[in-house]
Write a protein that holds these residues in place. Structure first.
Motif, short mmCIF file in Angstrom:
data_model
loop_
_atom_site.label_atom_id
_atom_site.label_comp_id
_atom_site.label_asym_id
_atom_site.label_seq_id
_atom_site.Cartn_x
_atom_site.Cartn_y
_atom_site.Cartn_z
N LYS A 212 0.79 -0.87 -0.03
CA LYS A 212 0.17 0.22 0.04
C LYS A 212 0.57 1.39 0.24
O LYS A 212 0.37 2.15 -0.81
CB LYS A 212 -1.01 0.04 1.11
CG LYS A 212 -1.78 -0.79 1.19
CD LYS A 212 -2.97 -0.66 0.03
CE LYS A 212 -4.51 -1.60 0.45
NZ LYS A 212 -5.74 -1.32 -0.35
N LEU A 213 2.17 1.36 0.32
CA LEU A 213 3.65 1.67 1.09
C LEU A 213 3.69 2.92 -0.24
O LEU A 213 3.70 3.75 -1.05
CB LEU A 213 4.63 1.87 1.37
CG LEU A 213 4.80 3.27 2.34
CD1 LEU A 213 4.31 4.31 3.14
CD2 LEU A 213 6.00 2.33 3.12
N LYS A 214 3.17 1.80 -1.55
CA LYS A 214 4.18 2.40 -3.14
C LYS A 214 3.14 2.99 -3.82
O LYS A 214 3.42 3.12 -4.64
CB LYS A 214 4.21 1.39 -3.47
CG LYS A 214 5.78 -0.19 -3.14
CD LYS A 214 5.29 -1.06 -3.91
CE LYS A 214 6.38 -2.22 -3.44
NZ LYS A 214 6.48 -3.72 -4.41
N MET A 215 2.20 2.85 -3.10
CA MET A 215 0.69 3.47 -4.12
C MET A 215 0.84 5.41 -3.90
O MET A 215 0.21 6.06 -4.59
CB MET A 215 -0.69 2.99 -3.62
CG MET A 215 -0.94 2.10 -4.25
SD MET A 215 -2.45 0.83 -2.79
CE MET A 215 -3.71 2.35 -3.98
N ILE A 216 1.50 5.86 -2.42
CA ILE A 216 1.16 6.75 -2.24
C ILE A 216 2.52 8.02 -2.56
O ILE A 216 2.61 8.60 -2.60
CB ILE A 216 1.44 7.27 -0.50
CG1 ILE A 216 2.87 7.03 -0.34
CG2 ILE A 216 0.40 7.13 -0.22
CD1 ILE A 216 2.92 7.44 1.17
N GLN A 217 3.15 6.96 -4.11
CA GLN A 217 4.20 7.34 -4.43
C GLN A 217 3.66 8.49 -5.18
O GLN A 217 2.88 8.28 -6.49
CB GLN A 217 5.22 7.17 -4.37
CG GLN A 217 5.94 5.56 -3.44
CD GLN A 217 7.03 5.26 -4.77
OE1 GLN A 217 6.32 3.59 -4.93
NE2 GLN A 217 7.98 5.22 -4.22
N THR A 239 12.66 2.23 13.14
CA THR A 239 13.51 1.97 12.92
C THR A 239 13.04 0.70 12.23
O THR A 239 13.48 0.95 10.60
CB THR A 239 14.98 1.69 13.59
OG1 THR A 239 14.76 2.40 14.09
CG2 THR A 239 16.05 0.72 12.57
N LEU A 240 13.11 -1.05 12.38
CA LEU A 240 11.93 -1.70 12.60
C LEU A 240 11.33 -1.70 11.01
O LEU A 240 11.38 -2.01 9.30
CB LEU A 240 11.20 -2.72 12.55
CG LEU A 240 10.58 -4.39 12.27
CD1 LEU A 240 11.62 -5.14 11.70
CD2 LEU A 240 9.59 -4.52 13.26
N MET A 241 10.33 -0.52 10.87
CA MET A 241 9.64 -0.97 9.67
C MET A 241 10.16 0.44 8.88
O MET A 241 9.76 0.73 7.63
CB MET A 241 7.93 0.19 9.90
CG MET A 241 7.73 -1.32 10.93
SD MET A 241 7.02 -3.36 9.68
CE MET A 241 6.79 -2.60 8.26
N ALA A 242 10.87 1.41 8.96
CA ALA A 242 11.70 2.77 8.43
C ALA A 242 12.71 1.38 7.64
O ALA A 242 13.09 1.89 6.29
CB ALA A 242 12.11 3.45 9.10
N LYS A 243 13.67 0.32 7.71
CA LYS A 243 13.90 0.00 7.43
C LYS A 243 13.64 -1.26 5.84
O LYS A 243 13.58 -0.40 4.32
CB LYS A 243 15.10 -1.03 7.31
CG LYS A 243 15.85 -0.31 8.60
CD LYS A 243 17.16 -1.12 9.65
CE LYS A 243 18.08 -0.86 9.96
NZ LYS A 243 19.17 -1.73 10.85
N LYS A 244 12.80 -1.27 6.11
CA LYS A 244 11.34 -2.11 5.20
C LYS A 244 11.43 -1.07 4.22
O LYS A 244 10.40 -1.30 2.87
CB LYS A 244 10.25 -3.06 6.06
CG LYS A 244 10.89 -4.44 7.04
CD LYS A 244 9.76 -4.71 7.39
CE LYS A 244 10.13 -6.36 8.42
NZ LYS A 244 8.68 -6.39 9.10
N ALA A 245 10.47 -0.29 4.56
CA ALA A 245 9.75 0.45 3.81
C ALA A 245 11.19 1.27 2.62
O ALA A 245 10.59 1.06 1.64
CB ALA A 245 9.38 2.11 4.39
N PHE A 246 11.69 2.53 3.25
CA PHE A 246 12.68 2.37 1.83
C PHE A 246 13.43 1.47 1.28
O PHE A 246 14.19 1.80 0.21
CB PHE A 246 13.98 3.03 3.27
CG PHE A 246 13.27 4.66 3.51
CD1 PHE A 246 13.09 5.29 3.04
CD2 PHE A 246 13.77 4.70 5.28
CE1 PHE A 246 12.57 6.55 3.78
CE2 PHE A 246 14.03 5.74 5.58
CZ PHE A 246 13.11 6.68 4.69
#
Length: 574
Positions: A212-217, A239-246
């Motif tokens: 879903k995060l890809k959709m806000i790009q 940090t856990l989710m930021a690493k995955k997101a980036f």
């Protein structure tokens, strides 16, 4: 029941080996501490309940957690067997006893026959909001005290829309909580019974969120820029989710502050784990200088708030305010959507009544409406839900001055992970155009005027503090100022009475927002002041906003406003 009677009841009912019994023994000679621990029940505010860890009805402990879960369980049970089978999503942060409290919630709900979906390890608050919707759960519980000091913990409750509970549902749950005779005697399910009702969740839900995060790009190719980013989760969940997101979005030039990537309930290197505070950025700035970073990002312990430091014209790192961060994101989102012919005619920006008017000024340039809500992101989420049903508005962005932002409505609470990747994208895009985020902010000021805001809080703890807060608000309500520093007050918005008063004509109109203990004054020169008690901490908060031709005039005006209002409240120096 008087507080001493409640204290005696706890002494009688606590198991002999309960650690809370020893803690009570430690404070039994301190009448003031003992009274503060028992004189009331821990209250639900704008974000659920939050308090100091320890024994007593006015503290966070397994029994007050069970009582809250009991209220939620009874509320779900009243909705029928289907609701019980839908279950409750539960997440927790890095604080003392967070995981234990999460399991206590599951065990208490289990006594009602209600299923639980519990994260296998700590996760950010926005992931809990997402999980509620993704799993079609009937409710959600997040164990966190956000950015409070280490001695605090708390609990937020969410509805089936993934948003924090609205006041009506919260009131019903409190009603059920009050039906429990004693926190200590609330029934919980056995471990064997819990295993039949509990489902552990983790990476599969994370991956669904990342898709879903890809959709806000708006410019996915921006991730390939040379922008250098430093990120810190301040010993929390970020940090856990930021690493995955980036990683998912392709950002490779990200440095993580190693010391603060480790979950730590004492927040050892960030005693005030609040991205609003300069001290929280100390290690990020040190790291940024080593790697020559362009931007520094920091999330609070449950990763629903995001702060940023950018380089100014002298090359020094400066922190932006939540109002300024939101302004940059609005400008970027609206500009890019307009350029790509993606800007809907019925698009809308949402902000709280204590958030900068700069948002409205930017949005109006693009022909986009701005809607105000009460403080608390659940009110923004409530409007998103309304627009889904009516289709009369398209949500584009929502934010509040306290560093909470949301762009993608697959989450229904503020989301620091979303904000982090969007800010990285915006910074990368503008860098390719030869602009820093600081220069973008200056361009915004030059276009819509120099807006400056600040907040002052007075911490008033315990029973006496609560009475002082009521007295201060009562004084402003009973004797409202007609002029402030020689500038006429145009309107008074009293959200407790639901009335907007034109000071010049005394004409009254009804406000469209729900009743809340908030007063706002709007002055002739565009300045404004808003006063409200905090819903999560023992504080009264004063918000100020001004608009001026330049930063010097704005600073002078806001300083004078702060001094005058605090003197009027007899709390100068707060």
């Amino acid at each position: 029941m008087l507080w001493r009677e409640k204290y005696e009841q706890w002494l009688q009912q606590l198991p002999a080996n309960d650690p809370l019994r020893e803690q009570l023994s430690d404070i039994q000679q301190d009448e003031r501490k003992l009274e503060d621990s028992f004189y009331k029940n821990l209250e639900f505010g704008t974000g659920g309940m939050r308090g100091i860890l320890g024994p007593g009805t006015n503290r966070m402990n397994i029994y007050t957690v069970r009582k809250a879960a009991y209220g939620l369980g009874a509320f779900i049970e009243s909705q029928g067997e289907g609701a019980k089978q839908c279950g409750v999503a539960i997440a927790y942060d890095s604080r003392h006893q967070s995981q234990e409290f999460a399991l206590e919630v599951a065990k208490t709900l289990g006594a009602f026959g209600i299923r639980s979906f519990v994260y296998e390890s700590l996760r950010p608050t926005p992931l809990l909001s997402f999980a509620v919707r993704h799993l079609s759960a009937v409710a959600g519980v997040m164990i966190t005290a956000s950015h409070n000091p280490p001695e605090y913990n708390g609990l937020k409750m969410y509805g089936d829309d993934g948003a924090q509970l609205p006041p009506e549902a919260a009131d019903l749950i409190v009603g059920y909580m009050d039906q429990a005779e004693s926190e200590i005697t609330i029934e919980t399910i056995s471990e064997e019974g819990l295993n039949k009702l509990l489902t552990w969740i983790g990476n599969d839900v994370d991956q669904a969120y990342l898709e879903k995060l890809k959709m806000i790009q708006l410019n996915p190719e921006a991730a390939q820029s040379e922008l250098s980013i430093v990120f810190t989760g301040l010993h929390g969940t970020g940090t856990l989710m930021a690493k995955k997101a980036f990683d998912t979005l392709g950002y490779r030039n990200v440095t993580y502050v190693e010391e603060q990537s480790i979950p730590d309930p004492e927040f050892t290197t960030a005693p005030s784990p609040n991205p609003e505070e300069p001290e929280a950025f100390r290690l990020a700035i040190e790291t940024g200088k080593k790697v020559n970073a362009d931007i520094l990002l920091a999330t609070d312990p449950d990763a629903d708030r995001l702060g940023i430091a950018v380089r100014n014209q002298e090359g020094e790192y400066i922190l932006l305010t939540g109002n300024q961060i939101g302004a940059i994101l609005i400008e970027y989102i609206l500009d890019q959507k307009q350029q790509k012919n993606m800007l809907p005619e019925n698009g809308v920006i949402m902000k709280t009544i204590v958030t900068t008017e700069m948002a409205r000024a930017i949005a109006s340039r693009y022909g986009i409406d701005t809607i105000d809500t009460l403080t608390g992101f659940k009110f923004i989420a409530e409007k998103i839900q309304e627009f889904e049903k009516t289709n009369n508005k398209t949500f584009l962005f929502g934010y509040e001055e306290s560093y909470g932002f949301l762009a993608g409505d697959f989450v229904r609470d503020k989301d620091a992970i979303q904000a982090a990747v969007l800010l990285a994208e915006a910074a990368s895009h503008y860098t390719n155009e030869g602009l820093s985020l600081y220069e973008v902010l200056i361009e915004i000021f030059n276009t819509v005027g120099y807006h400056k805001e600040t907040t002052r809080s007075l911490k008033l703890e315990g029973k006496d503090g609560a009475e002082q807060i009521r007295s201060i608000l009562g004084s402003f309500r009973a004797e409202p100022p007609k002029t402030i520093n020689g500038v006429n007050v145009l309107t008074i918005e009293d959200y407790q009475t639901g009335k907007k008063i034109d000071v010049r004509t005394s004409q009254q109109t009804m406000l469209v927002l729900p009743n809340s203990n908030v007063i706002k004054y709007i002055l002739e020169d565009g300045s404004w002041i808003c006063i409200r008690p905090s819903g999560t901490e023992p504080k009264i908060k004063f918000y100020y906003g001004v608009k001026a031709e330049d930063s010097a005039i704005a600073a002078e005006r806001i300083s004078a406003l702060v001094e005058t209002i605090l003197e009027r409240a007899a709390v100068k120096g707060a």
